[in-house]
Design a protein around this motif. Structure first.
Motif, mmCIF file in Angstrom:
data_model
loop_
_atom_site.group_PDB
_atom_site.id
_atom_site.type_symbol
_atom_site.label_atom_id
_atom_site.label_comp_id
_atom_site.label_asym_id
_atom_site.label_seq_id
_atom_site.Cartn_x
_atom_site.Cartn_y
_atom_site.Cartn_z
ATOM 1 N N ILE A 227 -16.731 71.263 43.583
ATOM 2 C CA ILE A 227 -15.721 72.313 43.475
ATOM 3 C C ILE A 227 -15.972 73.179 42.239
ATOM 4 O O ILE A 227 -15.891 74.403 42.288
ATOM 5 N N ARG A 228 -16.265 72.511 41.109
ATOM 6 C CA ARG A 228 -16.436 73.216 39.842
ATOM 7 C C ARG A 228 -17.661 72.664 39.121
ATOM 8 O O ARG A 228 -17.566 71.747 38.290
ATOM 9 N N PRO A 229 -18.848 73.193 39.406
ATOM 10 C CA PRO A 229 -20.110 72.665 38.869
ATOM 11 C C PRO A 229 -20.183 72.614 37.348
ATOM 12 O O PRO A 229 -20.856 71.753 36.791
ATOM 13 N N ALA A 230 -19.498 73.510 36.651
ATOM 14 C CA ALA A 230 -19.575 73.554 35.187
ATOM 15 C C ALA A 230 -18.598 72.591 34.516
ATOM 16 O O ALA A 230 -18.599 72.468 33.289
ATOM 17 N N LEU A 231 -17.797 71.902 35.299
ATOM 18 C CA LEU A 231 -16.791 70.998 34.737
ATOM 19 C C LEU A 231 -17.443 69.850 33.965
ATOM 20 O O LEU A 231 -18.356 69.194 34.465
#
Length: 247
Positions: A227-231
């Motif tokens: 969902i949020r690769p940079a998390l």
């Protein structure tokens, strides 16, 4: 005729500046009782505070809420239980989490409950808070956390590690904190992958999440990165020494 003491000649603004440097709430309470002028100076000092930390103080619901209500300029609120840091700040086995939950319901540290959080939620400063720490406060539940969070719509950093919140709180955070950048869920063992997916999906500015000691399966964290690769998921080893794949 008795001469006026030098300190009594100070204007209230200067007194407030002096009181602003006092960190002990006991000392502030005593200063407030000296005279009407000092009481006003203490009120002005609280009104100027941008940070309040109750860590290390044995505070109850009413006294904590009263101070927060006077802190009109408050940006950062810290109601954590520092005893949790000293006893469980560094843990190497999941068994330590069980020990934490068994022993944390103690008389140490802040005695804040849901009632206190509900009182605090009515303070004028809550909508401007950017950081809240409820670390290790085991006397609170979803009821109090939801009441506070729904009014803290400027929140960027939240620490609810070591509490007994569930997905109900995560849902309220997801709906009420669009600016959230980081959250600590250390040892929040009643949150599930469902709550985490809702949180990460709705909090689009979320950069960091600490999930050490939760019972969420590894596949969930892989899904969150989808969902949020940079998390940034902390710690990077889940469980313990298993590294998350780069998405």
């Amino acid at each position: 005729m008795e001469q006026e003491a030098e300190i009594d000649r100070l204007p209230i603004d200067l007194l407030a500046h002096i009181f602003l440097m006092i960190t002990s709430f006991t000392d502030l309470a005593q200063a407030s009782g000296v005279c009407r002028k000092w009481k006003q100076g203490v009120k002005q000092a609280l009104a100027r505070r941008q940070t309040l930390s109750f860590a290390g103080f044995k505070m109850d619901d009413d006294s904590t809420a009263r101070l927060v209500h006077h802190a009109y300029s408050l940006k950062e609120l810290d109601i954590e239980n520092p005893w949790i840091f000293s006893s469980f700040g560094i843990v190497s086995q999941l068994a330590s989490i069980d020990a934490f939950h068994d022993s944390s319901r103690s008389r140490w540290g802040c005695q804040i409950t849901d009632n206190g959080l509900c009182q605090i939620s009515l303070a004028k400063c809550v909508s401007s808070l950017t950081s809240i720490s409820l670390w290790g406060i085991t006397g609170i539940t979803d009821k109090g956390v939801v009441e506070l969070i729904t009014r803290a719509n400027s929140l960027q950093h939240l620490n609810v590690g070591g509490t007994f919140i569930t997905d109900e709180s995560l849902s309220a955070i997801a709906d009420g904190c669009p600016r959230l950048k980081s959250i600590v869920l250390w040892s929040c063992r009643q949150v599930t992958e469902t709550g985490l997916f809702v949180l990460v999906s709705k909090c689009r500015k979320l950069e960091s999440i600490n999930v050490w000691g939760t019972r969420v399966p590894l596949d969930c964290f892989i899904g969150l990165l989808t969902i949020r690769p940079a998390l940034q998921i902390k710690p990077q080893g889940l469980p313990l020494n298993v590294m998350l794949p780069v998405v």
